[in-house]
Structures are given as C-alpha cells and as structure tokens.
Write an enzyme that holds these catalytic residues in place. Structure first.
Site, PDB file in Angstrom:
ATOM      1  N   ASP A   1     -46.904 -30.508  18.570  1.00  0.00           N
ATOM      2  CA  ASP A   1     -45.773 -29.621  18.748  1.00  0.00           C
ATOM      3  C   ASP A   1     -45.228 -29.333  17.359  1.00  0.00           C
ATOM      4  OD1 ASP A   1     -43.641 -28.217  19.975  1.00  0.00           O
ATOM      5  OD2 ASP A   1     -42.384 -30.000  19.846  1.00  0.00           O
TER       6      ASP A   1
ATOM      7  N   ASP B   1     -41.530 -27.856  16.510  1.00  0.00           N
ATOM      8  CA  ASP B   1     -40.107 -28.161  16.345  1.00  0.00           C
ATOM      9  C   ASP B   1     -39.820 -29.618  16.679  1.00  0.00           C
ATOM     10  OD1 ASP B   1     -38.985 -25.527  15.649  1.00  0.00           O
ATOM     11  OD2 ASP B   1     -39.756 -24.948  17.603  1.00  0.00           O
TER      12      ASP B   1
END
Length: 243
Positions: free
Chosen positions: A11, A13
C-alpha cells in the site's frame, strides 16, 4: 531456499509515505465545513485505506443530502499543497526496498495523480515504476480484493504467493479476501497504540513498525511455508503407511 513470497505488494499511504495524517487532516476539515463534524482521528479510523469515492458515499448517506460538487477538488488541492510542503517517505522504506530479493509493486486506493505525486515527492517512484496500480483500474476498492488480484495478475504471480504490506483494516481485509498474506505496518505517524490490535483482529499475519524488520519477516514466512510443506509430506507418508 526459494522464498515463498514471490511478490510483495505495498500500500502507499501510511506504508511507503507518511501521508495518512495529511490526507485525514484535509478530509476532516473540509467535511466538517459542509456540516458533518469529523475529527482527524475519526477520519483515520473510518476512512484510512478506503477509496475517496466510498468515503463520499458514506458521508452523503449520513447527511442525507448530496455533498457539494467541488468538495473533492477542495480536498485534493489541500492535500497537494501539504504533500509538496510536508510529505516524507516512511523511515527506512527506500533503503529496505532496494535490498529486497523479491519483486515489489504498489497497489493503492489513491487516485493516480495523488499516488504519482506522493511517490515522486519522496523519491520512491523509481523503485516501483511501472508497477504502480490504483483502484481506479478496478470495479471495487478496498476492502474488496480487486486491486490486489489485479496487481498479482499483472505481475504474473499467484495470489497465494503474494505478501501485502498494509496499515489499514480495509487493506488487510482486502488482502485476506484475495487469498494473500497480509503484514500489518504500524510505523506511520497516524498509528495510535491500538492500531496494531485492530490490524491483528483483521487478520494481519505479522505486525511491524520498522521497515528494517521487513526482510526478516519475509524470511520467517518462507520458513513457515517450508515447515508446513514438510509436515504435510510427513502426514501424507504416514497415511500411506497406515492405510
């Protein structure tokens, strides 16, 4: 010994870049302005890892009225401003990823413009390009598994051989639904003391807060897989003997 993980999906963020506080601050301020009070802490807990379109749908349902058409533009403008001034890579991310002996890619809920800006600003873009995937490419965002399955398909790796590094419950849930092994990362500035517990309850296989520990965790997963395979062979052999 070949490692079981044949692909690590990151991922972005809150995992690669320390952006969740920035994004949540912008979202909380603008959503509160339109009449739905939302604290930064609530924004992190409820919407971290969730596509913006889903967040807007939820807020509209709570308000019982459509959100202003320019709300996404206002939030994006504020996030971009803060990215350019404040955004930094998670400590150790760049150095660790360079040393990993397994292919890597990014699968994020962020839209391409924001995702590209985040990776470029933090000098991470070169480590992943062109293997960078946004949920705009699939029908459903996290916690649905679509983006992780899409990334695995494009990278030519079976979901069972993928490890996902996530900081959100939505992301961990999506990884499990995809048949992948999730690792929970709690090293972002948005992570409170209960964050690890939430990720564990969601099904994260391991929890870590320092990128320097990632290589060791991948080796542990490899050892676990080898041990499980050997045990399965022993059980099968015993079954043949006793049959």
């Amino acid at each position: 010994m070949e490692m079981k993980p044949k692909l690590v999906i990151f991922d972005c963020d809150g995992v690669l870049v320390d952006s969740e506080i920035i994004v949540s601050t912008a979202e909380a301020a603008e959503i509160t302005r339109v009449g739905h009070h939302l604290s930064v802490e609530e924004a992190v807990e409820q919407f971290a890892g969730v596509p913006a379109s889903e967040m807007y749908r939820i807020i509209e349902a709570r308000l019982g009225t459509p959100l202003p058409a320019d709300l996404p533009t206002r939030i994006d403008a504020r996030v971009r401003e803060l990215y350019l001034s404040d955004l930094a890579a998670i400590a150790g991310a760049r150095e660790t990823i360079r040393t990993l002996r397994v292919p890597c890619c990014v699968a994020s809920s962020s839209e391409p413009n924001r995702l590209g800006l985040a990776l470029a600003k933090t000098e991470l873009l070169e480590l992943f390009y062109p293997h960078i995937f946004s949920t705009v490419l699939v029908r459903n965002g996290k916690p649905a598994p679509d983006i992780f399955l899409y990334a695995a398909e494009k990278m030519g790796v079976s979901p069972a051989d993928c490890v996902v590094v996530e900081d959100s419950v939505a992301g961990v849930t999506a990884a499990i639904a995809a048949g992948m092994t999730p690792l929970g990362f709690v090293g972002g500035s948005h992570c409170n003391p209960s964050h690890a517990t939430h990720l564990q309850k969601a099904g994260a296989k391991r929890i870590f807060s320092r990128f320097e520990d990632l290589g060791g965790l991948l080796e542990e997963l490899s050892s676990d897989a080898v041990g499980a395979a050997e045990m399965a062979k022993e059980v099968e052999a015993l079954a043949r003997v006793t049959a």
